[in-house]
Design a protein around this motif. Structure first.
Motif, PDB file in Angstrom:
ATOM      1  N   GLU A 247       0.810  -1.226   0.000  1.00 19.58           N
ATOM      2  CA  GLU A 247       0.000   0.000   0.000  1.00 19.58           C
ATOM      3  C   GLU A 247       0.846   1.281   0.000  1.00 19.58           C
ATOM      4  O   GLU A 247       0.647   2.136  -0.864  1.00 19.58           O
ATOM      5  N   PRO A 248       1.780   1.434   0.955  1.00 22.71           N
ATOM      6  CA  PRO A 248       2.568   2.672   0.905  1.00 22.71           C
ATOM      7  C   PRO A 248       3.409   2.784  -0.353  1.00 22.71           C
ATOM      8  O   PRO A 248       3.670   3.898  -0.818  1.00 22.71           O
ATOM      9  N   VAL A 249       3.837   1.648  -0.914  1.00 18.16           N
ATOM     10  CA  VAL A 249       4.615   1.696  -2.155  1.00 18.16           C
ATOM     11  C   VAL A 249       3.750   2.275  -3.273  1.00 18.16           C
ATOM     12  O   VAL A 249       4.148   3.213  -3.987  1.00 18.16           O
ATOM     13  N   LEU A 250       2.544   1.744  -3.398  1.00 22.23           N
ATOM     14  CA  LEU A 250       1.617   2.202  -4.434  1.00 22.23           C
ATOM     15  C   LEU A 250       1.277   3.673  -4.257  1.00 22.23           C
ATOM     16  O   LEU A 250       1.306   4.458  -5.210  1.00 22.23           O
ATOM     17  N   VAL A 251       0.970   4.019  -3.016  1.00 24.31           N
ATOM     18  CA  VAL A 251       0.568   5.387  -2.722  1.00 24.31           C
ATOM     19  C   VAL A 251       1.692   6.354  -3.061  1.00 24.31           C
ATOM     20  O   VAL A 251       1.469   7.394  -3.681  1.00 24.31           O
ATOM     21  N   SER A 252       2.933   5.992  -2.699  1.00 19.64           N
ATOM     22  CA  SER A 252       4.069   6.859  -2.996  1.00 19.64           C
ATOM     23  C   SER A 252       4.268   6.979  -4.496  1.00 19.64           C
ATOM     24  O   SER A 252       4.527   8.068  -5.013  1.00 19.64           O
ATOM     25  N   LEU A 253       4.151   5.851  -5.197  1.00 18.47           N
ATOM     26  CA  LEU A 253       4.346   5.874  -6.641  1.00 18.47           C
ATOM     27  C   LEU A 253       3.283   6.721  -7.324  1.00 18.47           C
ATOM     28  O   LEU A 253       3.564   7.479  -8.245  1.00 18.47           O
ATOM     29  N   MET A 254       2.041   6.559  -6.865  1.00 22.04           N
ATOM     30  CA  MET A 254       0.941   7.302  -7.475  1.00 22.04           C
ATOM     31  C   MET A 254       1.123   8.795  -7.268  1.00 22.04           C
ATOM     32  O   MET A 254       0.944   9.590  -8.180  1.00 22.04           O
ATOM     33  N   GLY A 255       1.464   9.176  -6.056  1.00 22.07           N
ATOM     34  CA  GLY A 255       1.548  10.590  -5.727  1.00 22.07           C
ATOM     35  C   GLY A 255       2.815  11.239  -6.271  1.00 22.07           C
ATOM     36  O   GLY A 255       2.798  12.383  -6.705  1.00 22.07           O
ATOM     37  N   ILE A 295      -1.985   5.787 -14.304  1.00 24.31           N
ATOM     38  CA  ILE A 295      -1.304   6.854 -13.561  1.00 24.31           C
ATOM     39  C   ILE A 295       0.211   6.674 -13.618  1.00 24.31           C
ATOM     40  O   ILE A 295       0.965   7.605 -13.902  1.00 24.31           O
ATOM     41  N   ILE A 296       0.643   5.422 -13.401  1.00 22.70           N
ATOM     42  CA  ILE A 296       2.085   5.193 -13.338  1.00 22.70           C
ATOM     43  C   ILE A 296       2.732   5.368 -14.717  1.00 22.70           C
ATOM     44  O   ILE A 296       3.821   5.925 -14.852  1.00 22.70           O
ATOM     45  N   MET A 297       2.026   4.904 -15.769  1.00 16.81           N
ATOM     46  CA  MET A 297       2.578   5.054 -17.118  1.00 16.81           C
ATOM     47  C   MET A 297       2.438   6.495 -17.607  1.00 16.81           C
ATOM     48  O   MET A 297       3.321   7.015 -18.282  1.00 16.81           O
ATOM     49  N   GLY A 298       1.328   7.130 -17.281  1.00 15.43           N
ATOM     50  CA  GLY A 298       1.016   8.439 -17.847  1.00 15.43           C
ATOM     51  C   GLY A 298       1.661   9.604 -17.115  1.00 15.43           C
ATOM     52  O   GLY A 298       2.040  10.594 -17.721  1.00 15.43           O
ATOM     53  N   ARG A 300       4.731  10.750 -15.230  1.00 16.56           N
ATOM     54  CA  ARG A 300       6.091  10.450 -14.777  1.00 16.56           C
ATOM     55  C   ARG A 300       6.355  11.214 -13.497  1.00 16.56           C
ATOM     56  O   ARG A 300       6.082  12.400 -13.406  1.00 16.56           O
ATOM     57  N   GLY A 301       6.847  10.494 -12.495  1.00 14.34           N
ATOM     58  CA  GLY A 301       7.096  11.149 -11.209  1.00 14.34           C
ATOM     59  C   GLY A 301       5.828  11.319 -10.407  1.00 14.34           C
ATOM     60  O   GLY A 301       5.756  12.189  -9.552  1.00 14.34           O
ATOM     61  N   GLY A 302       4.813  10.541 -10.720  1.00 15.42           N
ATOM     62  CA  GLY A 302       3.580  10.577  -9.951  1.00 15.42           C
ATOM     63  C   GLY A 302       2.721  11.783 -10.286  1.00 15.42           C
ATOM     64  O   GLY A 302       3.104  12.643 -11.078  1.00 15.42           O
ATOM     65  N   VAL A 303       1.558  11.855  -9.681  1.00 14.22           N
ATOM     66  CA  VAL A 303       0.623  12.930  -9.970  1.00 14.22           C
ATOM     67  C   VAL A 303       1.224  14.283  -9.594  1.00 14.22           C
ATOM     68  O   VAL A 303       1.191  15.234 -10.382  1.00 14.22           O
ATOM     69  N   VAL A 304       1.809  14.343  -8.406  1.00 12.96           N
ATOM     70  CA  VAL A 304       2.382  15.616  -7.950  1.00 12.96           C
ATOM     71  C   VAL A 304       3.578  16.003  -8.809  1.00 12.96           C
ATOM     72  O   VAL A 304       3.700  17.152  -9.259  1.00 12.96           O
ATOM     73  N   GLY A 305       4.450  15.047  -9.063  1.00 17.34           N
ATOM     74  CA  GLY A 305       5.641  15.311  -9.868  1.00 17.34           C
ATOM     75  C   GLY A 305       5.278  15.840 -11.242  1.00 17.34           C
ATOM     76  O   GLY A 305       5.776  16.891 -11.681  1.00 17.34           O
ATOM     77  N   ALA A 306       4.359  15.149 -11.921  1.00 16.85           N
ATOM     78  CA  ALA A 306       3.967  15.521 -13.274  1.00 16.85           C
ATOM     79  C   ALA A 306       3.280  16.885 -13.291  1.00 16.85           C
ATOM     80  O   ALA A 306       3.541  17.714 -14.165  1.00 16.85           O
ATOM     81  N   THR A 307       2.414  17.103 -12.287  1.00 15.93           N
ATOM     82  CA  THR A 307       1.689  18.372 -12.242  1.00 15.93           C
ATOM     83  C   THR A 307       2.638  19.541 -12.026  1.00 15.93           C
ATOM     84  O   THR A 307       2.491  20.593 -12.659  1.00 15.93           O
ATOM     85  N   SER A 308       3.616  19.370 -11.140  1.00 10.38           N
ATOM     86  CA  SER A 308       4.500  20.504 -10.872  1.00 10.38           C
ATOM     87  C   SER A 308       5.384  20.807 -12.081  1.00 10.38           C
ATOM     88  O   SER A 308       5.696  21.969 -12.355  1.00 10.38           O
ATOM     89  N   VAL A 309       5.749  19.768 -12.834  1.00  7.53           N
ATOM     90  CA  VAL A 309       6.510  19.996 -14.065  1.00  7.53           C
ATOM     91  C   VAL A 309       5.656  20.800 -15.046  1.00  7.53           C
ATOM     92  O   VAL A 309       6.108  21.776 -15.653  1.00  7.53           O
ATOM     93  N   LEU A 310       4.392  20.413 -15.161  1.00  9.49           N
ATOM     94  CA  LEU A 310       3.458  21.107 -16.057  1.00  9.49           C
ATOM     95  C   LEU A 310       3.298  22.564 -15.644  1.00  9.49           C
ATOM     96  O   LEU A 310       3.350  23.467 -16.477  1.00  9.49           O
ATOM     97  N   LEU A 311       3.099  22.767 -14.340  1.00 11.27           N
ATOM     98  CA  LEU A 311       2.892  24.114 -13.822  1.00 11.27           C
ATOM     99  C   LEU A 311       4.103  24.999 -14.102  1.00 11.27           C
ATOM    100  O   LEU A 311       3.980  26.156 -14.498  1.00 11.27           O
TER     101      LEU A 311
END
Lengths: 318, 429
Positions: A247-255, A295-298, A300-311
């Protein structure tokens, strides 16, 4: 600029959480508590995984030790919430010292396998030692006492009251982990992740730092376990099972692994998505897996990582 | 920017803010709505039902579902409960305690269930009971059998929201001992599940049989964890001990596997007296078909050929017509639960928890399984289920209960206050 943005975001989150506590229905409270508990678990875990670069598959063991420690303490000694939570976290820390001592000698797959083996060892201990742990059925019916502070006591029996206790622990954990990340200790951990040989040449005992990270993250897992136990008033050996370690592995990867808020965002997604999917189908695992894959394929770097790159890209545009 | 995002001072401020907010939050109470007990029942009556719908024991869940849905259809076709529609939602309990708690929370707080029912395993029932008490909804347990649920949670701890419509472990432990005392076997062994249900039934069987027939010996026990697929080590352990009788509450798909493997190992040739307290489950009987050996003692929480009443026969026929199956015991308990709720709500004139509890306590219910009475002290339904020997009958594609013995519930159910002499069988009066 950046500093204020973080500040505002943190205050905003806090306001939302307090607002949920004051005005939401019991079910939303329950879900939010689960999100916060999972967040503590995942953020603590991420000290080891995202920060130090060690993938552990046995962290559920510390979660379970925390839960069992709390349960046994409140059944046999005292029900003061602060005491029982302290007992749970301390028990988890103790286990983390012992298990970590053996595990940090290795890295990568060997480390992962060792933690997995130790985790399952703890699982079978809880599963078979029926006189103490209740065996397969676990321990149930643990009641939340009041937080007695000498001259007055804060009741946390009701979910609406316990919520603020969880929120308090969550906020303290976030602050602590943030401090850890900013501290020299946290920077050394990042150094170990980036290049442990170079860190060693800088004259730092890499194993000692790894062990320290292991114990700190194990303690947070224990805290999460304690809070989870008091929420559900029940714990079974499967809390220590390797499937729970995922669970924490998945959660960390997702975020987002190498972000600070990644595990929190991941926890929200994990709990809310599952809750929504379960309303439509009994095969929630299948759909959940597909979304996870996306989420993991789309991202990169999780939701937060990808969003901050976009921002960043968006704000850098002239 | 190279500076860290937030300084230490900021954090202290935020920490203090949180602490203040936390203290404030627990102090300020939410306004309590003024819902005075309305005499009229409003809106549909919602029942949140949970049963195992996945894994090797999913067969049980399907039978739960059939019973619950059938009762819902019948009740709604006949005008509902006090003129209100009955709604049933069924969720997978996955047999795990955390899942069962989450289901209960979802049912009560999100789906707004008025009543709860279901629950398969004893561990789940014990985990769910305090939560149900906290959320204040009536839970009718239709399958989980541990006596600790009614003796400790309901009677001692006073969680009055919990009721049980199925027979508890008294049927599996005490009644089995009454059957065993008249058998020639003097040495007994068990292969039992490695959790609450298995431990508690074997203990009860030993204690009661020891009192009924002093001198019997219990020579071996082997504990099969949940999810066991290979029973051969357990079978070998038992066969090595050479007992005359075998007792096992292994259930559902696992029981099918165990019987098949025991047959291959020749267990039924050497051990002549076999007691299977939950062997009369339809998924086991249908699943084994002709592979089920003859002359094994089986029982359950209901068996469709008992009692020999018009009500039961009609129901079995209607069930067969609707689902093309004979009803399993969980179908009967799920079905009768809906009628128990109907009767209680109509008697109470309300669907609120407190009046429904009051109506259910001591309530009598005519059901396919016979006449039930919900014992006031521990909320356990008192009714009889037979024990019988498996036999072949050309009318059915599976084994049925041939010779039947009925041990009255009054004689084999523990009695309140569940402590001290005179509370466990055999009773003098």
């Amino acid at each position: 600029m950046n500093r204020y943005r973080t500040y505002i975001a943190a205050v905003l989150v806090l306001c939302v959480l307090v607002g949920i506590g004051l005005f939401s229905s019991r079910f939303v409270l329950y879900l939010t508590m689960r999100v916060m508990i999972l967040s503590i678990f995942a953020m603590g875990y991420n000290i080891l995984f995202g920060r130090t670069g060690l993938l552990s598959f046995g962290h559920a063991a510390f979660y379970a030790v925390g839960a069992y420690g709390t349960a046994l303490c409140s059944m046999h000694l005292h029900t003061h919430p602060l005491l029982v939570i302290l007992a749970g976290a301390a028990a988890a820390a103790l286990f983390a010292v012992i298990i970590g001592f053996f595990c940090v000698r290795h890295t990568e797959i060997y480390f992962a396998m060792l933690t997995l083996a130790f985790g399952m060892l703890v699982f079978s201990l809880m599963w078979n030692w029926r006189t103490v742990t209740g065996g397969d059925d676990g321990l149930s019916g643990i009641v939340r006492g009041s937080i007695s502070l000498g001259f007055f006591a804060i009741p946390i029996m009701k979910d609406s009251q316990y919520y603020f206790f969880v929120l308090f622990c969550f906020a303290v954990s976030v602050l602590l982990i943030h401090r850890i990340y900013q501290s020299p200790f946290g920077l050394i951990l990042a150094g170990i992740r980036e290049n442990h040989i170079r860190t060693e040449f800088a004259g730092l005992g890499v194993k000692r730092y790894r062990l320290a990270a292991f114990v700190v993250s194990g303690t947070f897992a224990g805290l999460a376990g304690s809070l989870g136990l008091l929420l559900e008033s029940n714990v079974t050996p499967f809390a220590a099972h390797w499937s729970h370690s995922a669970e924490p592995v998945l959660v960390s990867l997702m975020g987002g692994l190498e972000t600070f808020s990644g595990p929190i965002v991941g926890s929200v997604l994990f709990v809310v998505l599952r809750e929504l999917i379960e309303r439509f189908t009994h095969n929630w695992m299948l759909w959940f897996g597909l979304i996870l894959l996306a989420i993991i394929m789309g991202f990169r770097g999780g939701v937060v990582g990808a969003t901050s790159v976009l921002l960043k890209r968006f704000s850098e545009r002239p | 920017m190279d500076k860290p995002g937030i300084t230490r001072r900021d954090f202290v401020k935020m920490g203090l803010l949180t602490a203040a907010a936390s203290a404030l939050g627990s102090g300020v109470m939410k306004p309590v709505g003024l819902w005075a007990a309305a005499p009229k029942i409003k809106g549909p009556i919602k029942v949140g039902y949970q049963a195992v719908l996945s894994g090797t024991l999913a067969g049980y869940g399907e039978f739960h579902k059939m019973g619950a849905i059938m009762a819902m259809e019948e009740i709604n076709a006949a005008g509902g409960i006090a003129g209100n529609k009955l709604e049933v939602e069924i969720r997978d309990s996955t047999l795990a305690a955390p899942a069962s708690i989450q289901n209960v929370r979802y049912f009560v707080d999100s789906w707004e269930a008025d009543l709860l029912a279901g629950v398969d395993s004893s561990g789940q029932a014990l985990a769910v009971a305090p939560v149900v008490g906290q959320l204040d909804r009536v839970l009718m347990v239709t399958h989980a059998a541990t006596e600790r649920l009614t003796e400790e949670e309901v009677f001692k701890k006073g969680i009055k929201q919990v009721f049980r419509i199925c027979t508890p472990t008294y049927q599996d432990g005490n009644a089995a001992a009454f059957v065993a005392k008249d058998l020639p076997a003097t040495t007994w062994a068990t292969i039992n599940p490695k959790y609450e249900y298995g431990f508690t039934t074997w203990k009860m069987f030993q204690e009661t049989l020891g009192k009924l027939k002093p001198g019997v010996k219990f020579v071996a026990d082997s504990w099969a964890p949940f999810g066991t697929t290979d029973f051969r080590p357990h079978i070998n352990t038992i066969m090595d001990a050479k007992p005359e009788g075998l007792y096992s509450v292994v259930w559902a798909g696992e029981l099918i596997t165990m019987i098949k493997q025991a047959k291959q190992a020749g267990l039924f040739d050497t051990i002549k007296h076999v007691l299977l307290p939950v062997g009369a489950a339809m998924d086991v009987l249908e699943g084994l078909g002709p592979d089920m050996p003859d002359n094994l003692w089986i029982s359950g929480r209901y068996f469709f050929l008992y009692p020999d009443t018009a009500k039961n026969k009609e129901w079995v026929a209607a069930f067969k017509k609707r689902w093309n199956h004979y009803p399993a015991y969980v179908s009967e308990t799920a079905y009768s639960t809906m009628y128990a709720f109907k009767k209680a709500i109509e008697t109470a004139g309300s669907k609120e928890t407190a009046p429904v509890i009051q109506a259910l306590e001591g309530m009598e219910l005519d059901s396919p399984a016979g006449h039930r009475v919900f014992r006031k002290e521990d909320h356990q339904a008192m009714y009889e289920v037979p024990w019988g020997l498996t036999a072949t009958d050309p009318k059915y594609p599976f084994k049925i209960m041939g010779k039947q013995i009925v041990i009255p519930a009054k004689e084999c159910f523990n009695r309140p206050p569940f402590e001290g002499p005179g509370t466990t069988p055999p009773f003098k009066s």
